[in-house]
Scaffold this motif. Structure first.
Motif, PDB file in Angstrom:
ATOM      1  N   ASN C  78     -31.780  15.320 -26.867  1.00 61.84           N
ATOM      2  CA  ASN C  78     -30.942  14.190 -27.248  1.00 61.84           C
ATOM      3  C   ASN C  78     -29.910  13.961 -26.150  1.00 61.84           C
ATOM      4  O   ASN C  78     -29.854  14.703 -25.170  1.00 61.84           O
ATOM      5  N   SER C  82     -29.514  19.933 -25.057  1.00 64.19           N
ATOM      6  CA  SER C  82     -30.728  20.598 -24.588  1.00 64.19           C
ATOM      7  C   SER C  82     -31.923  20.265 -25.462  1.00 64.19           C
ATOM      8  O   SER C  82     -31.797  20.102 -26.670  1.00 64.19           O
ATOM      9  N   PRO C  83     -33.102  20.149 -24.860  1.00 57.48           N
ATOM     10  CA  PRO C  83     -34.308  20.034 -25.679  1.00 57.48           C
ATOM     11  C   PRO C  83     -34.543  21.344 -26.420  1.00 57.48           C
ATOM     12  O   PRO C  83     -34.203  22.414 -25.914  1.00 57.48           O
ATOM     13  N   PRO C  84     -35.131  21.277 -27.604  1.00 56.28           N
ATOM     14  CA  PRO C  84     -35.435  22.505 -28.357  1.00 56.28           C
ATOM     15  C   PRO C  84     -36.610  23.252 -27.743  1.00 56.28           C
ATOM     16  O   PRO C  84     -37.366  22.698 -26.944  1.00 56.28           O
ATOM     17  N   ASN C 114     -32.107  27.524 -25.476  1.00 54.32           N
ATOM     18  CA  ASN C 114     -33.366  26.878 -25.846  1.00 54.32           C
ATOM     19  C   ASN C 114     -34.503  27.224 -24.897  1.00 54.32           C
ATOM     20  O   ASN C 114     -35.625  27.501 -25.323  1.00 54.32           O
TER      21      ASN C 114
ATOM     22  N   LEU D  76     -33.497  23.248 -35.546  1.00 51.33           N
ATOM     23  CA  LEU D  76     -33.730  23.562 -34.132  1.00 51.33           C
ATOM     24  C   LEU D  76     -34.558  22.465 -33.465  1.00 51.33           C
ATOM     25  O   LEU D  76     -34.203  21.975 -32.383  1.00 51.33           O
ATOM     26  N   ALA D  77     -35.626  22.045 -34.127  1.00 51.31           N
ATOM     27  CA  ALA D  77     -36.507  21.044 -33.516  1.00 51.31           C
ATOM     28  C   ALA D  77     -35.803  19.688 -33.417  1.00 51.31           C
ATOM     29  O   ALA D  77     -36.067  18.916 -32.510  1.00 51.31           O
ATOM     30  N   GLU D  78     -34.905  19.426 -34.357  1.00 53.09           N
ATOM     31  CA  GLU D  78     -34.244  18.131 -34.353  1.00 53.09           C
ATOM     32  C   GLU D  78     -33.189  18.035 -33.255  1.00 53.09           C
ATOM     33  O   GLU D  78     -33.119  17.041 -32.544  1.00 53.09           O
ATOM     34  N   VAL D  79     -32.360  19.062 -33.129  1.00 54.93           N
ATOM     35  CA  VAL D  79     -31.212  18.898 -32.233  1.00 54.93           C
ATOM     36  C   VAL D  79     -31.281  19.670 -30.930  1.00 54.93           C
ATOM     37  O   VAL D  79     -30.657  19.275 -29.955  1.00 54.93           O
ATOM     38  N   GLY D  80     -32.033  20.756 -30.891  1.00 50.61           N
ATOM     39  CA  GLY D  80     -31.950  21.556 -29.666  1.00 50.61           C
ATOM     40  C   GLY D  80     -30.498  21.868 -29.426  1.00 50.61           C
ATOM     41  O   GLY D  80     -29.814  22.432 -30.275  1.00 50.61           O
ATOM     42  N   PRO D  85     -30.075  26.456 -31.500  1.00 50.05           N
ATOM     43  CA  PRO D  85     -30.401  27.880 -31.552  1.00 50.05           C
ATOM     44  C   PRO D  85     -29.377  28.688 -32.362  1.00 50.05           C
ATOM     45  O   PRO D  85     -29.743  29.647 -33.041  1.00 50.05           O
TER      46      PRO D  85
END
Ligand SMILES: Nc1ncnc2c1ncn2[C@@H]1O[C@H](COP(=O)(O)OP(=O)(O)O)[C@@H](O)[C@H]1O
Ligand SMILES: Nc1ncnc2c1ncn2[C@@H]1O[C@H](COP(=O)(O)OP(=O)(O)O)[C@@H](O)[C@H]1O
Ligand SMILES: [Mg+2]
Ligand SMILES: [Mg+2]
Ligand SMILES: [Mg+2]
Ligand SMILES: [Mg+2]
Lengths: 214, 338, 338, 214
Positions: C78, C82-84, C114, D76-80, D85
Motif C-alpha cells: 500500500n 511494505s508489501p506482505p 515482511n 497481514l495480507a491486507e496491510v503488510g 507482521p
C-alpha cells in the motif's frame, strides 16, 4: 523648441525602465489572470537591458534614430517573447520617422503613432482586439490633436498621459482576439490587458519626460 | 510557493547549465550560448535540419527531444517566452546541412513572430526554411479553426515524426508534410488543479477555487477554457475522451499512440490512474494502443495538472514512430514491424 | 490538496493497472495479482533472481526498475507500506531460476519484517534467499550506525548494479557482494519544501513553516532530521555536498555517478538548477562525474523536494553501471569502456 | 464465568474496526507528525478486512484460536507494512495461548500480554522505545492485577482501559528508538506514538466488549 534628441529618448527609457521595474509584479499578476504571467518580467527585464545598453553608448554621437535602433535590437535579443518583435518593430518604425527629419518634441504624438504602426504591422492586431495597440493609438492621436490645437508641451504631455490611462481602462471591456488571451474568449472580459497596462506605463514615461523637459 | 532557485532571473540559464552537465552525450551549446543548443550526435550532410524551440519552463521540453531521430537544435527563450530570432537563426545555421531546415514549434503569437523573423534572416542567407506549427490542443479553438489552436504536449510526437523523417534522409518538403500530418493526428486536452508560479513572482499565477479545476489548459500556466468542479480521475478522463473522440472520430480498429503528461506537479502515480481509465475508454471503442508515454514530457513549471494526447496512427506514422530515437527525455531503441 | 483520484483505497491498484497498460513490454502481473509483478523479458535458467519492492507512492519506483539488467520482480505494498510476505514470496518463486534470489530493498522496519518472513517461507521451499538492505540516506543515522540508515533514491543505483551482476550470470553470493558494495558507495540527502499528502487524507502530512524546509528527509513524506530556513538552491546544494563529502571523503580523481531526484512535486527545471551547483562543487574537488540521472526516480507522492545521490565508483561498479538495462523508468543502451 | 470465545473475539474485532475507522484521519495525522502518515489507513483497512473476513466465517464452528489465526493472516495480507507482521504475530501468540486451554474472560490480561509478547518477539522493541508495546504491556499487566485482586469483569475492563489510556499518554515523553520515527531522534519528543494511539483504541474495544458482555 527642442527636438526629440538622443538625450530625450534616453531619459524616456530610463524613466520607463524604472516604472516597469516597480510594476513588475503587478504586470505579472495581470498577465497571470488571462495570460501566462510573464509580462512584467519581459517588460521590466527588456527595458532594463535597453537602459544598460544605452548607458554604455557614446551618447553624444548617437542620433536619436540610432538610439531607437539599438533599443530595438537590445530589447528583441533580451526578451524574445511576444513583446520582443512588437516593440522592436515599434522602435524601428520610430527610428525611420526620426531619420526622415528632426521631430519637434511637441510632435511626440507622431512618434507614438509611428510606433503603434510598427506594432500593428508586426502583430496584425486590429483596434479592439484587446492588445497594446488599443492604448498606443488613442494616446498617440490625443497627443497629435493636442499639438494641433497649439497646446504647450505640458499640455501635449497631459493629453498623451490621460488618453493612455483611459485607453488602458477600455481594454477591460474587450474580448481578446489576439495573443495568448484570445484562447480564453469571453473569459478575458473584465480583465485589463497586461500589454495595454505596460503601454500606459511607457506612455506616461514619455509624457513625463516631455513635461519635465519643457 | 517555495522553489529551488537562486536569483529568479538566472533560473533559465542555470537550468540549462545543469542540463549540459547532466546530458553531455545529448546536448551542447552552439557557439557558447546556452540558449541555442545542438544535438551532440553528428548529422550527415544532406539531412534536413529540424529546429524546435520555445520558452523555458516546460522541462524536459524542448531540449530533451534533441538527438538522433529527433530534432537537431533547439532555441530556448525565457520562461514562457519565445526565443528571439538571433538564437533561432544560430540554431538554423547549425542544423543546416545543405538540405534546408524545418521549424517545428507551438502555435503562439510570440513564437510565430520570432521564428518568422529568423526564417526571413535565414532565407536571406540562402537557407530554405519551412515551418510546421503545432496545434494539438483541441480545447483552445473550435474544430473549424484549427489554425488558431495552440501546441501543447502533442509537440513531443510531432518532434518525433519530424526527426524520424529527417533521419531517414527525406527531403524538406516530405519532412514538412509528415510533421504536418503528425500534428493533424494529435489531439490533446489538459486540465489543471492548481496554477503554476513563475520563478519571478513565486506566487500562483491565478487562483482556482477549492473545489474547481481548469479544463482545457495549455502548458504556460494559463487559465483553461472553462472552470469546472473537480471530479474523480475517471470522470475527468471521460470528459477528456468525450471531447477528443468527438473531434478525432475514431472507428473500431483505429490505432493511436498515447501520451499522459504531467504538467509539472502531478506525480506519476496519478498519471497512471488516468491512463487506466483512458485505456478502458479506448478499449470500449475498440481503439488499439500502439504505444504509451507516461510521465513529465511537457510541463508548465510546477502546475498541478495533466494532459492526455492521442495521436491517430496510420502505417506511415506508425513506422516513423517506431524508428529509434535518442534524446535525453526520450530514448528508444526502436521497434521492428511485427 | 487536489489530486487525480477515484476512491483513495483503490489508488494503488488503479495506478498499477495503468502501468500494465502503459508498459506492456516491461511488466506484467504474476498470477494475476497486480501487486506482484515480473519483468516481461525472458530470464535464463541459472540466473540469480533479483526481487525488489516496497510501498507504493514512489512511482516510477520500484516497478520502473524491473527488466533486463535490472530487477526480475517487484512486490508492491500500500502507499508507504511494505508489501506482505505472500506477495514477496510470489515474486521470489517467479524470479527463482535455480540460482537463488537476491532481495534488495530499503531498510525500514516494516519491509525488513515482511521480506524476512517471505525469505523464511522461500527457504522452506528450498529457495536460497540473500538480502541486501539499502541504507544510502546518510542523514538518517550517524556514520558509525550505517545499519540504522534508511534506503532512499540510492536504491536506483543498487538495483542497477544488482541487476547487471545477475544479468552477467554471476552467482548469488557475488550478486549480493556487488549490491552491498553499491549500497555502501551510495550517499543520499533529501530536502523537502512541503510535505506530501496521502490519497487517504488529501491533506499535507505535516506543516513546514513558510520560510523553512526539512533537511534530511526520506521518501515517505516523513519530516527530515532538522528543520532549517530555506536558502537559495546553491546554498542547499552546498549543505548537501558538505554533508556527503564529509562522509564520502572523496579524493581528487575520484569518480561518481549522480542522481538528482525529484520527490514528486519539484519539476525538472529546478532539478537542473541543483545539478549545476552540484557539478561545480564536484569540479572544485576534482571529482569526475561518470554519468548523471536527473528526474523523477524515487518520489514521495507529491512532496515538493529533491534528493541528491552520489555513488562513488571504482572500475567494478563502473563496468556494471555501464551495462545496458531496460526498465520503463531507466532504459539505457549501455556504454562500452572508452 | 464465560470464557473468551469466538463470539467475544468477533465482537472485539467489530468494535475495534468501527473505532479505527472513525479515527482513521486522526491516526494518519499523528503518524504524519513523526512518521509517514499512513498509520490510520493501515489500521482501519486492516481491521475492516478482518471484520469482512470474519463475517464470512462459519462462526459456530470456529474456535477462538482459529478466529485469531484467521485475523492474523487476513491482516497481514491486507496491510503488510510495519503493523502487519506485528499484529499478525500478536494474534498468533494469542491463538497459541487460547489453544492451550479455555481462558476465562476475566483473564483477558493474559491474552493482552500474550499478544504484547508476540509484538515484542517480532519487532524486537524494548519498553520505552515509543512503540505500541508501551501501551499493550501496561494495559495487560493492569488487567492481570485487577483480576488477581478479584475484580469483576467490569473492574478488569476499567483497569485495562485506564491503563491503556495512561500508557498512550506516556509515549509523548519518549524518544523513538524503533521504526520510522527513530530517525527523528529528539524530534519525536512531545508527540504521541501513533501505534500507541491505535493500540489504546483496540484495547478500549476489548475492555468495552468485556464490560458489556459481563
Ligand atoms: N498580435 C498582437 N499585436 C499586438 N499586441 C499583442 C499581440 N498579441 C499579444 N499582444 C500583447 O501582448 C501582451 C502579452 O504580452 P506577453 O505576456 O509579454 O506575451 P506572451 O503572451 O507571449 O506571454 C498582451 O497583453 C497584448 O497586449
Ligand atoms: N519494532 C517495532 N516494534 C513494535 N512496534 C513498532 C515497531 N516499529 C514501529 N512500531 C509501531 O508502529 C507504529 C507505526 O506504524 P505504521 O505507521 O503503520 O508503520 P510505518 O512506520 O511502516 O508506516 C509506530 O507508531 C510504533 O508504535
Ligand atoms: Mg505573457
Ligand atoms: Mg509568455
Ligand atoms: Mg508506512
Ligand atoms: Mg506510518
Amino acid at each position: 523648441m527642442s527636438s526629440i534628441d538622443s538625450a530625450f529618448l534616453i531619459a524616456v527609457f530610463r524613466r520607463a525602465a524604472d516604472r516597469l521595474e516597480a510594476e513588475r509584479q503587478a504586470l505579472c499578476a495581470l498577465d497571470g489572470e488571462i495570460g501566462d504571467g510573464d509580462h512584467g518580467t519581459s517588460m521590466a527585464n527588456g527595458f532594463a537591458a535597453i537602459n544598460d545598453h544605452l548607458r554604455g553608448m557614446a551618447r553624444q554621437e548617437a542620433t536619436p534614430a540610432a538610439v531607437l535602433r539599438d533599443a530595438a535590437s537590445t530589447f528583441l535579443a533580451e526578451v524574445g517573447a511576444t513583446v520582443g518583435p512588437l516593440y522592436a518593430t515599434a522602435f524601428l518604425h520610430g527610428a525611420r520617422l526620426l531619420e526622415a527629419g528632426d521631430l519637434d518634441r511637441q510632435q511626440i504624438g507622431r512618434l507614438v503613432v509611428a510606433m503603434a504602426d510598427g506594432i500593428k504591422a508586426r502583430g496584425q492586431a486590429e483596434l479592439g482586439d484587446k492588445t497594446m495597440i488599443d492604448v498606443w493609438y488613442p494616446a498617440g492621436h490625443a497627443a497629435i490633436a493636442a499639438a494641433a490645437e497649439g497646446g504647450s508641451p505640458a499640455e501635449v504631455a497631459r493629453a498623451l498621459r490621460m488618453a493612455a490611462e483611459q485607453a488602458r481602462e477600455t481594454t477591460v471591456t474587450m474580448i481578446a482576439a489576439r495573443g495568448r488571451a484570445s484562447r480564453l474568449k469571453e473569459r478575458s472580459l473584465g480583465h485589463l490587458d497586461p500589454g495595454g497596462a505596460s503601454a500606459a506605463i511607457i506612455l506616461a514615461a514619455i509624457a513625463d519626460t516631455l513635461a519635465s523637459a519643457a | 510557493i517555495k522553489k529551488f532557485l537562486n536569483s529568479p532571473k538566472d533560473a533559465v540559464n542555470e537550468a540549462l547549465e545543469g542540463a549540459f552537465a547532466a546530458f553531455p552525450d545529448h546536448i551542447e551549446p552552439i557557439d557558447g550560448s546556452p540558449r541555442a543548443i545542438r544535438a551532440r550526435a553528428a548529422k550527415p550532410a544532406g539531412k534536413v535540419g529540424v529546429v524546435i524551440g520555445g520558452g523555458a519552463g516546460h522541462e524536459p521540453s524542448f531540449l530533451g527531444f534533441v538527438g538522433p531521430g529527433l530534432a537537431d537544435a533547439v532555441a530556448v527563450g525565457n520562461v514562457f517566452a519565445s526565443p528571439p530570432p538571433d538564437r533561432v537563426l544560430a540554431c538554423t545555421r547549425d542544423a543546416h546541412r545543405g538540405a534546408g531546415v524545418l521549424y517545428v514549434y507551438g502555435n503562439y503569437t510570440g513564437d510565430v513572430m520570432n521564428f518568422d523573423m529568423a526564417a526571413d534572416l535565414a532565407g536571406a542567407e540562402g537557407i530554405e526554411v519551412r515551418t510546421v506549427l503545432t496545434s494539438d490542443d483541441i480545447a483552445s479553438a473550435a474544430h473549424d479553426d484549427r489554425a488558431a489552436r495552440r501546441g501543447t504536449a502533442g509537440n513531443v510526437f510531432v518532434f518525433k515524426i519530424a526527426g524520424a523523417a529527417s533521419a531517414r534522409m527525406y527531403g524538406l518538403a516530405e519532412c514538412e508534410r509528415l510533421a504536418r500530418k503528425a500534428n493533424d493526428a494529435c489531439h490533446t486536452i489538459g486540465v489543471a488543479m492548481e496554477s503554476c508560479s513563475m520563478p519571478d513572482t513565486q506566487r500562483p499565477s491565478f487562483k482556482i477555487g477549492e473545489d474547481d479545476m481548469e479544463f482545457g489548459v495549455g502548458v504556460h500556466g494559463e487559465p483553461g477554457v472553462t472552470r469546472v468542479p473537480i471530479e474523480s480521475a475517471d470522470r475527468i478522463v471521460d470528459q477528456i475522451c468525450d471531447r477528443i473522440f468527438a473531434e478525432m472520430q475514431p472507428r473500431p480498429g483505429d490505432r493511436v499512440a498515447v501520451l499522459v503528461n504531467s504538467l509539472g506537479g502531478t506525480p506519476m502515480m496519478e498519471l497512471l490512474i488516468l491512463n487506466r481509465r483512458l485505456r478502458k475508454r479506448l478499449e470500449a471503442r475498440e481503439i488499439a494502443v500502439h504505444s504509451t508515454l507516461v510521465g513529465h514530457y511537457c510541463t508548465s513549471l510546477d502546475m498541478i495538472g495533466a494532459s492526455i494526447t492521442l495521436m491517430k496512427l496510420d502505417d506511415e506514422l506508425t513506422g516513423l514512430l517506431d524508428d529509434p530515437c535518442d534524446g535525453f527525455a526520450w530514448s528508444f531503441s526502436g521497434r521492428r514491424p511485427s
